[in-house]
Design an enzyme around this catalytic site. Structure first.
Site, PDB file in Angstrom:
ATOM      1  N   LYS A   1      27.168  45.117  49.423  1.00 30.58           N
ATOM      2  CA  LYS A   1      26.580  46.404  49.809  1.00 30.58           C
ATOM      3  C   LYS A   1      27.621  47.515  49.695  1.00 30.58           C
ATOM      4  CE  LYS A   1      23.163  44.044  52.584  1.00 30.58           C
ATOM      5  NZ  LYS A   1      22.712  43.486  53.866  1.00 30.58           N
TER       6      LYS A   1
ATOM      7  N   GLN B   1      24.317  43.698  59.999  1.00 29.65           N
ATOM      8  CA  GLN B   1      24.064  42.504  59.200  1.00 29.65           C
ATOM      9  C   GLN B   1      23.563  41.369  60.093  1.00 29.65           C
ATOM     10  OE1 GLN B   1      24.211  42.454  55.855  1.00 29.65           O
ATOM     11  NE2 GLN B   1      23.590  40.303  55.769  1.00 29.65           N
TER      12      GLN B   1
ATOM     13  N   ASP C   1      17.389  49.587  56.820  1.00 30.80           N
ATOM     14  CA  ASP C   1      16.906  48.210  56.620  1.00 30.80           C
ATOM     15  C   ASP C   1      15.380  48.142  56.753  1.00 30.80           C
ATOM     16  OD1 ASP C   1      18.507  45.997  56.017  1.00 30.80           O
ATOM     17  OD2 ASP C   1      19.428  45.975  58.008  1.00 30.80           O
TER      18      ASP C   1
HETATM   19  N1  GUN Z   1      20.604  39.316  56.431  1.00 24.97           N
HETATM   20  C1  GUN Z   1      19.968  38.823  55.343  1.00 24.97           C
HETATM   21  N2  GUN Z   1      19.301  39.808  54.695  1.00 24.97           N
HETATM   22  C2  GUN Z   1      19.520  40.940  55.393  1.00 24.97           C
HETATM   23  C3  GUN Z   1      19.089  42.290  55.217  1.00 24.97           C
HETATM   24  O1  GUN Z   1      18.352  42.656  54.293  1.00 24.97           O
HETATM   25  N3  GUN Z   1      19.541  43.166  56.153  1.00 24.97           N
HETATM   26  C4  GUN Z   1      20.337  42.794  57.208  1.00 24.97           C
HETATM   27  N4  GUN Z   1      20.708  43.723  58.081  1.00 24.97           N
HETATM   28  N5  GUN Z   1      20.736  41.554  57.394  1.00 24.97           N
HETATM   29  C5  GUN Z   1      20.338  40.633  56.485  1.00 24.97           C
END
Ligand code: GUN
Length: 290
Positions: A60, A104, A127
């Site tokens: 990211k 996350q 998100d």
């Molecule tokens: N863990 C796995 N996929 C995601 C996601 O799209 N966003 C977040 N915040 N955590 C994740």
């Protein structure tokens, strides 16, 4: 039918290519925002050292750099308390220079995911996990759609794969992927089946799908017995087997049957990250209107 090499290439959904296209259009918007004095910024919070999460967060961060988005990475030890994390989120909620906040997942077990998700200001919830934004998926006016489901829709659009009236089967009903994706496909008038770990005879339901989406994390669960001839197969799973990244789908076993398939890696993953960047820029553009 046995596929030759070029047949196989034509069947593969190139997630990296679609993500690059999205990122280049984001980069142009970022340049314009910066000319107006706004530097789009995302704060990414990681608690603990889950190896998969470390990789996702790094991806990211790199995507943000490619797009010209500022990324502020906050890494905390596993011992961080729920209250401390909520306080950090509050600081970011109140920081006018931050447009997107991502915590996350998964979080350590002593921290409640629901509480954390609800602590993020919905206007910075890039998100798309805040319950207010999740609810707005139903009414199709969410400010941010969850990144993986939205990325999957973008893939289907890129290859002109309509879902209206189609049998779409989703294996896995997580809040991150399966549940929001089910609603988003229903919004497009698909006939959606959502399967979970207690569903009986997953194979027979899956093998009737025009579009089969697997999001279980169980490596190579899906073989040719789960796939109808001509089906589109979207593999959201990701597992590390002896250092090799693989998905839910046994690619070699199903390739002769599918019309399109996402590889792992290089399929859904890059789209998830690109949509996150798109959501961040959308949030920053909202600032422009204020
Ligand atoms: N863990 C796995 N996929 C995601 C996601 O799209 N966003 C977040 N915040 N955590 C994740």
């Amino acid at each position: 039918m046995i596929c030759n090499n070029s047949d196989i290439q034509n069947k593969i959904i190139d997630g990296r290519l679609i993500a690059r296209n999205i990122e280049s259009s984001i980069s142009e918007k970022v340049i314009k925002l910066k000319q107006s004095g706004i530097v789009p910024a995302i704060a990414v919070i990681l608690v603990g050292e889950d190896p998969a999460s470390v990789v996702y967060v790094r991806n990211k961060e790199r995507a943000a750099q490619r797009c010209g988005i500022l990324s502020k990475k906050d890494i905390y030890p596993e011992s961080l308390t729920e209250k401390e994390l909520i306080n950090k989120i509050e600081e970011l909620n109140n920081d006018p220079l931050i447009h997107g906040i991502l915590v996350q997942l998964p979080l350590p077990s002593h921290i409640g995911e629901k509480k954390i998700t609800e602590a993020i200001n919905p206007s910075k919830d890039v998100d798309g996990f805040h319950p207010l934004n999740v609810g707005k998926i139903f009414t199709e006016n969410a400010p941010f759609y969850p990144c993986t489901p939205y990325g999957i829709l973008k893939m289907l659009d890129y290859y002109d794969i309509p879902v209206k009236g189609k049998n779409c089967v989703i294996i896995g009903q997580s809040n991150i992927v399966g549940k929001p994706l089910a609603v988003m496909l229903m919004n497009r008038l698909a006939a959606v089946s959502s399967l979970n770990i207690f569903t009986k005879d997953v194979k027979s339901i899956a093998s009737k799908a025009d579009v089969l989406i697997s999001a279980t994390g169980k490596a190579h669960l899906i073989d040719d017995g789960y796939v109808k001839d001509g089906a589109v197969v979207i593999d959201v799973g990701i597992a590390n087997i002896g250092g090799k990244i693989c998905g839910d789908v046994n690619f070699d076993k199903v390739i002769n049957k599918v019309s399109k398939i996402t590889p792992v890696p290089g399929g859904v993953g890059p789209l998830t990250v690109a949509v996150l960047m798109e959501n961040t820029v959308k949030s920053a553009m909202g600032r422009l209107q204020k």
